[in-house]
Design a protein around this motif. Structure first.
Motif, PDB file in Angstrom:
ATOM      1  N   HIS A   1     -35.952  33.875 -50.194  1.00  0.00           N
ATOM      2  CA  HIS A   1     -36.763  34.256 -51.355  1.00  0.00           C
ATOM      3  C   HIS A   1     -37.691  35.356 -50.694  1.00  0.00           C
ATOM      4  CE1 HIS A   1     -35.432  31.610 -54.161  1.00  0.00           C
ATOM      5  NE2 HIS A   1     -35.855  30.655 -53.602  1.00  0.00           N
TER       6      HIS A   1
ATOM      7  N   GLU B   1     -35.805  29.402 -48.147  1.00  0.00           N
ATOM      8  CA  GLU B   1     -37.299  29.842 -48.507  1.00  0.00           C
ATOM      9  C   GLU B   1     -37.364  31.358 -47.800  1.00  0.00           C
ATOM     10  OE1 GLU B   1     -38.953  28.650 -50.443  1.00  0.00           O
ATOM     11  OE2 GLU B   1     -38.158  26.762 -50.718  1.00  0.00           O
TER      12      GLU B   1
ATOM     13  N   GLU C   1     -32.426  31.215 -57.551  1.00  0.00           N
ATOM     14  CA  GLU C   1     -32.421  30.142 -56.517  1.00  0.00           C
ATOM     15  C   GLU C   1     -30.870  30.068 -56.177  1.00  0.00           C
ATOM     16  OE1 GLU C   1     -34.646  28.116 -55.659  1.00  0.00           O
ATOM     17  OE2 GLU C   1     -36.176  29.114 -56.647  1.00  0.00           O
TER      18      GLU C   1
ATOM     19  N   HIS D   1     -37.960  38.175 -54.324  1.00  0.00           N
ATOM     20  CA  HIS D   1     -37.580  37.512 -55.526  1.00  0.00           C
ATOM     21  C   HIS D   1     -38.476  37.121 -56.477  1.00  0.00           C
ATOM     22  CE1 HIS D   1     -33.596  35.691 -53.656  1.00  0.00           C
ATOM     23  NE2 HIS D   1     -33.313  36.911 -53.965  1.00  0.00           N
ATOM     24  N   ASP D   2     -39.753  37.032 -55.919  1.00  0.00           N
ATOM     25  CA  ASP D   2     -41.157  37.081 -56.650  1.00  0.00           C
ATOM     26  C   ASP D   2     -41.337  38.204 -57.735  1.00  0.00           C
ATOM     27  OD1 ASP D   2     -41.659  37.942 -53.900  1.00  0.00           O
ATOM     28  OD2 ASP D   2     -43.727  38.203 -54.793  1.00  0.00           O
TER      29      ASP D   2
ATOM     30  N   ALA E   1     -30.532  32.327 -53.154  1.00  0.00           N
ATOM     31  CA  ALA E   1     -31.070  31.750 -51.936  1.00  0.00           C
ATOM     32  C   ALA E   1     -30.198  30.733 -51.359  1.00  0.00           C
ATOM     33  CB  ALA E   1     -32.681  31.110 -52.360  1.00  0.00           C
TER      34      ALA E   1
ATOM     35  N   MET F   1     -42.127  29.211 -54.776  1.00  0.00           N
ATOM     36  CA  MET F   1     -40.936  29.372 -55.244  1.00  0.00           C
ATOM     37  C   MET F   1     -40.415  28.119 -54.081  1.00  0.00           C
ATOM     38  SD  MET F   1     -39.938  33.104 -55.192  1.00  0.00           S
ATOM     39  CE  MET F   1     -38.416  33.039 -56.546  1.00  0.00           C
TER      40      MET F   1
END
Length: 314
Positions: free
Chosen positions: A187, A184, A224, A192-193, A227, A257
């Protein structure tokens, strides 16, 4: 001719190329390079679409009686004729429409995503379980939910949150918890968002009949995987795989996420492939650079030539 070439290139980059890229196996061996290539495909598709429209629109700049370019519709019609003039205007209007849709989609996606995250962040702050759990790290952004289902996800943003459940701590050991947290945090650190928001905006900007439905899913999977690579370096392959299995069925709220998801099996199988392939990554980076440089140069040179010609005209 340039408009036709750019139009065909845009159609290829919107549909067939993403479909072929989403079915390829090599991105699993170089997810970062594959993500860069996906970004290059999206940018090149937008550039090509605009280039086709602008190349058509440039044909409206016909020379007037004084030898200078004119934008008077009657003069343009007298030179081009009604059918060709209407066609050029329609193509230029379609280009403007795509540009407007891109701006609107980017604003809408960003606004709705941040609103959902803000609401959910307020909820998890209220539901945070105060009791000290085994191995709970001292983190101002960590929230624990009082539920026995294994849950693990993050809410990106300036005021980000990492959300776990008591069930996660009950089902996982310390190494697996570290794998989840590392996943997490990867991310959040890489934002990444924002990559997903950009792809969503491009996806919504183009008409449904030409855009690829697989592009967003492929980009999500690559993110993903990136990460996962970070979590594997922190905690090891086996703890990460066990954490993925434990959290596979967890529900993820919109805008978050999560560690688990519908692609968990593919990600676990990838962990058994070993490390990433540098040669594959190099080829992907070269392809991305080509996609970005060639359309840009192809657009810039004709326009610079046309501007130079117009400036020299009496």
């Amino acid at each position: 001719m340039s408009a036709l070439i750019f139009g065909l290139l845009a159609l290829l980059l919107i549909g067939p190329v993403p479909n072929a890229l989403s079915k390829a196996e090599w991105p699993k061996r170089a997810p970062r390079a594959a993500l860069v290539l996906w970004q290059a495909v999206a940018i090149a598709a937008v550039l090509s679409a605009f280039s086709a429209g602008l190349a058509i629109a440039s044909r409206l700049l016909v020379l007037g009686p004084d030898g200078r370019p004119t934008t008077a519709p009657l003069d343009e019609i007298s030179v081009l004729g009604w059918p060709l003039w209407i066609l050029y205007v329609l193509v230029f209007a379609l280009t403007l429409l795509v540009g407007a849709r891109l701006i609107v989609a980017a604003v809408r996606v960003g606004f709705h995503t941040r609103r959902r995250r803000s609401h959910h962040r307020m909820v998890v702050d209220l539901l945070d379980h105060p009791m000290e759990l085994r191995g709970r790290p001292a983190s101002a952004s960590l929230r624990i939910l009082d539920t026995m289902q294994p849950v693990a996800y993050c809410l990106p943003g300036i005021r980000h949150r990492i959300v776990l459940s008591e069930g996660t701590y009950s089902a996982l050991d310390d190494a697996e918890i570290q794998a989840v947290l590392a996943h997490e945090r990867a991310h959040l650190r890489a934002r990444h968002d924002l990559v997903l928001e950009a792809f969503t905006a491009v996806y919504e900007a183009f008409p449904r009949v030409v855009r690829s439905k697989t592009a967003l899913g492929s980009v999500r999977l690559l993110i993903e995987m990136l990460a996962d690579d970070t979590a594997r370096r922190v905690a090891g392959t086996t703890p990460l795989a066990r954490a993925l299995v434990a959290c596979a069925g967890a529900h993820t709220p919109a805008g978050a996420m999560a560690v688990g998801g519908s692609d968990t099996l593919v990600r676990i199988q990838r962990l058994g492939l070993g490390g990433n392939n540098s040669r594959v990554a190099l080829c992907a980076y070269a392809g991305a650079a080509t996609l970005l440089v060639v359309p840009t140069v192809a657009v810039a040179l004709p326009w610079l030539t046309e501007i130079s010609r117009l400036l020299r005209s009496p």
